[in-house]
Design an enzyme around this catalytic site. Structure first.
Site, mmCIF file in Angstrom:
data_model
loop_
_atom_site.group_PDB
_atom_site.id
_atom_site.type_symbol
_atom_site.label_atom_id
_atom_site.label_comp_id
_atom_site.label_asym_id
_atom_site.label_seq_id
_atom_site.Cartn_x
_atom_site.Cartn_y
_atom_site.Cartn_z
ATOM 1 N N GLY A 216 35.937 38.942 38.149
ATOM 2 C CA GLY A 216 36.643 39.871 39.096
ATOM 3 C C GLY A 216 37.917 40.650 37.965
ATOM 4 C CG ASN A 217 38.713 44.185 36.884
ATOM 5 O OD1 ASN A 217 38.131 43.611 36.128
ATOM 6 N ND2 ASN A 217 39.015 45.477 36.434
ATOM 7 N NE ARG A 218 45.563 38.393 36.490
ATOM 8 C CZ ARG A 218 45.045 36.747 36.819
ATOM 9 N NH1 ARG A 218 45.345 36.260 37.888
ATOM 10 N NH2 ARG A 218 44.926 36.047 35.769
ATOM 11 C CB SER A 219 43.583 44.630 41.852
ATOM 12 O OG SER A 219 44.068 45.630 42.589
ATOM 13 C CB VAL A 285 36.460 49.654 38.635
ATOM 14 C CG1 VAL A 285 35.214 49.609 38.972
ATOM 15 C CG2 VAL A 285 36.958 50.590 39.890
#
Ligand code: CTP
Length: 412
Positions: A216-219, A285
């Site tokens: 995943g991407n950190r956000s 994304v």
């Protein structure tokens, strides 16, 4: 609570007005929210508010005495003192009756009289039955109040008392407090996006390795949600396509579509692009996904250890796809991308804007620290025709106000 905004927050004199509606109990949380930030809070309920929540509760939570009428503590001329000293007045819930009284400038109780004296920002958070909210008498009062610079928040949609659903619910106390603080910092919220359809992606996408693991991407999704919140309060019709986010509830007044992977987000954005006037790609994304997703949980120590070698494949560029749609004449939305840069920010940002073909790019400056999960942000909004607006350091809601101001100015 966020430490940076706590550290930079100067205590304020906040008047929390409470009118007589069932949502009065939510005012208790609002009072606590301001108290926790170190503000001095005076609660001024109406007589009928006290039929829902007792004065003792408000006195204990605020640490200040509670009166409803202009004839208590007459020697202090309370309405004049409270109105003059207030830095911010927030009324939650504001009933139809309270809106009507303030709209015509009545002073028949301590709350109305205090509002009449005050010159500070006033934020009214209406809560009432849908029919009462939609009644042209109420809508007229709201227009009158807004034309005078009073911020009247859009009520949330959802379950009302009883079986009904519709606009009229009081937004959550945390959301009211955040919006009220934003008004204090950036001025009244105007209805400048009425009739506009805004489509925002927020949060991080996640790519499954197997049923329990993902890349995943950190956000946190906070900036995208804040943009949605401000746009909805400015009168826009807002849809947020959200991946993984820190908070589960989206802003009140916005439709939230939940997605997992990049390809799901791409599909959700593509499907809605044709109807949008403004598209904001605020999501982080995931650029890659595993070539294949295992249908059962991968075990450690298997002979062909699938976990130690995950082969990746590139995901579609959602923003690029939306730009292609615009170039093909399938949407005439203004398309705004996001980028985070650590050095040569403006140069890199300009190059990325060009490469991506978006109309605008919100360039976050992450020099010396990340924006991910933080409550503050800063940067520049760049437009393809060379425009550039600096977005000063602020909470993500303050930044959202500045971004919409800049978008509205640059797309004129
Ligand atoms: N974006 C997208 N689809 C992707 C990757 C990014 O739509 N697969 C969008 C983001 O939502 C953001 C913008 O593109 O609005 C820029 O994201 P960023 O990660 O900075 O772009 P990249 O092209 O991945 O840039 P870099 O080469 O710096 O990694």
């Amino acid at each position: 609570m966020d430490h940076m905004s706590e550290a930079t927050h100067a205590p304020k004199n906040v008047v929390v007005g409470v009118a007589g509606g069932i949502a009065a109990y939510k005012a208790c949380h609002l009072v606590r929210n301001f108290k926790e930030r170190g503000d001095d809070v005076r609660v001024i309920p109406t007589e009928s508010a006290l039929r829902f929540v007792g004065a003792a509760t408000f006195e204990a939570l605020s640490g200040n005495p509670v009166d409803t009428g202009v004839f208590s503590r007459v020697d202090e001329v309370q309405h004049v003192r409270l109105g003059q000293e207030a830095d911010l007045i927030v009324v939650a819930p504001a009933t139809a009756d309270l809106l009507a009284r303030v709209a015509v400038g009545r002073a028949d109780d301590l709350l109305a009289a205090t509002i009449l004296v005050a010159t500070c920002p006033v934020v009214l958070a209406p809560a009432m039955h849908t029919e009462m909210w939609l009644n042209s008498a109420t809508q007229h009062n709201v227009d009158v109040l807004r034309s005078r610079g009073v911020t009247v928040l859009e009520p949330a949609h959802g379950r009302l008392t009883g079986k009904d659903t519709g606009p009229g619910r009081l937004p959550e106390p945390g959301a009211i407090a955040e919006l009220a603080r934003t008004v204090l910092a950036t001025g009244p919220i105007e209805q400048s996006l009425i009739g506009k359809r805004v489509l925002i992606s927020a949060g991080g996408t996640q790519e499954n390795i197997d049923p329990v693991r993902y890349i995943g991407n950190r956000s946190s999704g906070k900036q995208g949600f804040a943009l949605g919140d401000i746009a909805a309060q400015r009168g826009a019709e807002v849809t947020i396509v959200a991946g993984a986010t820190a908070e589960l509830d989206g802003p009140s007044g916005a439709e939230v579509v939940r997605v997992g992977s990049t390809r799901e987000m791409e599909q959700a954005m593509q499907e809605r692009a044709a109807d949008a006037d403004v598209i904001v790609m605020a999501a982080a994304v995931a650029d890659f996904r595993p070539q294949s997703e295992a249908t059962s949980k991968l075990k450690k120590g298997q002979s062909d250890d699938a976990l130690s070698t995950i082969r990746l494949t590139e995901n579609p560029d959602i923003l690029r796809g939306l730009v292609d749609k615009r170039d093909a004449g399938e949407t005439d939305a203004v398309i705004i991308g996001f980028a985070a840069e650590t050095d040569n920010e403006l140069e890199n940002g300009r190059a990325k804007l060009k490469r991506k073909g978006a109309d605008m790019l919100m360039l976050n400056s992450v020099e010396g620290g990340g924006v991910f999960g933080q409550a503050r942000n800063r940067g520049w909004l760049l437009s393809a025709d060379g425009g550039e607006v600096e977005i000063p350091d602020g909470t993500k809601h303050e930044v959202a106000v500045r971004i919409w101001d800049a978008v509205e100015a640059l797309s004129d």
